[in-house]
Design a protein around this motif. Structure first.
Motif, PDB file in Angstrom:
ATOM      1  N   ARG A  26      -2.106   0.258   6.712  1.00 58.67           N
ATOM      2  CA  ARG A  26      -1.264   0.731   5.604  1.00 58.67           C
ATOM      3  C   ARG A  26      -1.460  -0.085   4.327  1.00 58.67           C
ATOM      4  O   ARG A  26      -1.622   0.487   3.241  1.00 58.67           O
ATOM      5  N   ILE A  27      -1.453  -1.402   4.441  1.00 56.64           N
ATOM      6  CA  ILE A  27      -1.563  -2.245   3.241  1.00 56.64           C
ATOM      7  C   ILE A  27      -2.930  -2.093   2.577  1.00 56.64           C
ATOM      8  O   ILE A  27      -3.006  -1.872   1.351  1.00 56.64           O
ATOM      9  N   PRO A  28      -4.048  -2.177   3.319  1.00 56.52           N
ATOM     10  CA  PRO A  28      -5.349  -1.904   2.684  1.00 56.52           C
ATOM     11  C   PRO A  28      -5.441  -0.481   2.123  1.00 56.52           C
ATOM     12  O   PRO A  28      -6.123  -0.257   1.116  1.00 56.52           O
ATOM     13  N   SER A  29      -4.755   0.464   2.753  1.00 54.25           N
ATOM     14  CA  SER A  29      -4.786   1.846   2.263  1.00 54.25           C
ATOM     15  C   SER A  29      -4.139   1.944   0.891  1.00 54.25           C
ATOM     16  O   SER A  29      -4.633   2.658   0.003  1.00 54.25           O
ATOM     17  N   ARG A  30      -3.019   1.276   0.706  1.00 50.43           N
ATOM     18  CA  ARG A  30      -2.366   1.290  -0.610  1.00 50.43           C
ATOM     19  C   ARG A  30      -3.282   0.696  -1.677  1.00 50.43           C
ATOM     20  O   ARG A  30      -3.375   1.217  -2.791  1.00 50.43           O
TER      21      ARG A  30
END
Length: 264
Positions: free
Chosen positions: A78-82
């Motif tokens: 999720r964090i790398p996706s953002r």
């Protein structure tokens, strides 16, 4: 329908659009299956691509990488996706694209779906969107955020509550809708009731049957979609159209000609 085009290679989308006789091109920026190396792959750089597109009268739209999933509860995704979504939006703005198409993503099998919808709210809340994102409906996955109109209704309730949520657009993929269990008849009105908008149509036939959950595109007339309903959907949506169908320029040009002939 003022814009119609195809998903093409990113190294020279202007030449590929011309080969198909269109004024609209969708591209990836970098490898759609990778987390790194997402730079504009145009010989003279993003400013030159923006200028070349303007001179040729070709509108660009970007498709975000498939690996991106802002809905998931997995922090390592999720964090790398953002971060990657922000990078894609920034790059799209540099080349003058009208927006970035991004899949709705999913949560883990044991997760409450509401967490995924709220993760979308948080992602939109923190996104500095120089160009809009267009969330795309998806074909498969029981815990997908954008499979079917009922999920879209819940997703848009979450997105609208975010800062900047009113600017988030919707991309309707016909293959994904049909393979995801939505009949094409009346789909435009059902989607508009859920999202309030359709900003882009991905006009793809489905290799697999209705409600198969399979994301496998086919050339128009070579899959399972009812063609009269497909043509009517394109007319009713009244949005720019991209084909993401198999083959090269010849096959996609044939699909584009079919749309032109059936959507007036």
């Amino acid at each position: 329908m003022s814009l119609i085009g195809a998903h093409v290679g990113q190294s020279d989308p202007i030449a590929e659009a011309r080969a198909r006789g269109v004024n609209f091109a969708q591209i990836f920026i970098g490898d759609p299956q990778a987390w790194k190396g997402h730079e504009v792959n145009y010989p003279e750089g993003p400013a030159a691509l923006k200028e070349a597109a303007a001179e040729a009268g070709i509108t660009l739209v970007v498709h975000a990488p498939y690996v991106l999933n802002v809905a998931t509860t997995n922090n390592r995704i999720r964090i790398p996706s953002r971060k990657l979504l922000q990078k894609q939006v920034d790059a799209a703005a540099e080349i003058g694209a009208i927006g970035v198409v991004v899949h709705g993503g999913h949560v883990l099998a044991t997760d409450d779906e509401e967490i995924g919808f709220d993760n979308w709210r948080k992602a939109v809340d923190q996104l500095d969107a120089a160009v809009p994102i267009f969330i795309e409906n998806t074909a498969g996955g029981k815990k997908a955020m954008a499979r079917g109109v009922a999920k879209l209704t819940r997703l848009w309730e979450a997105v609208r509550s975010a800062d900047g949520g009113d600017a988030v657009g919707f991309c309707l993929d016909t293959c994904h809708a049909y393979a995801g269990g939505e009949q094409l008849d009346g789909l435009v009105q059902r989607v508009l009731a859920a999202t309030g908008r359709i900003d882009l149509v991905h006009a793809n036939d489905s290799r697999d049957d209705f409600d198969s959950g399979a994301d496998r595109h086919a050339n128009l007339g070579q899959g399972s979609l009812p063609l009269d309903a497909l043509a009517e959907l394109i007319r009713e949506a009244g949005a720019p159209v991209i084909v993401e169908t198999p083959g090269g320029a010849a096959e996609q040009t044939s699909d584009i000609a079919w749309i032109r002939g059936r959507s007036d």
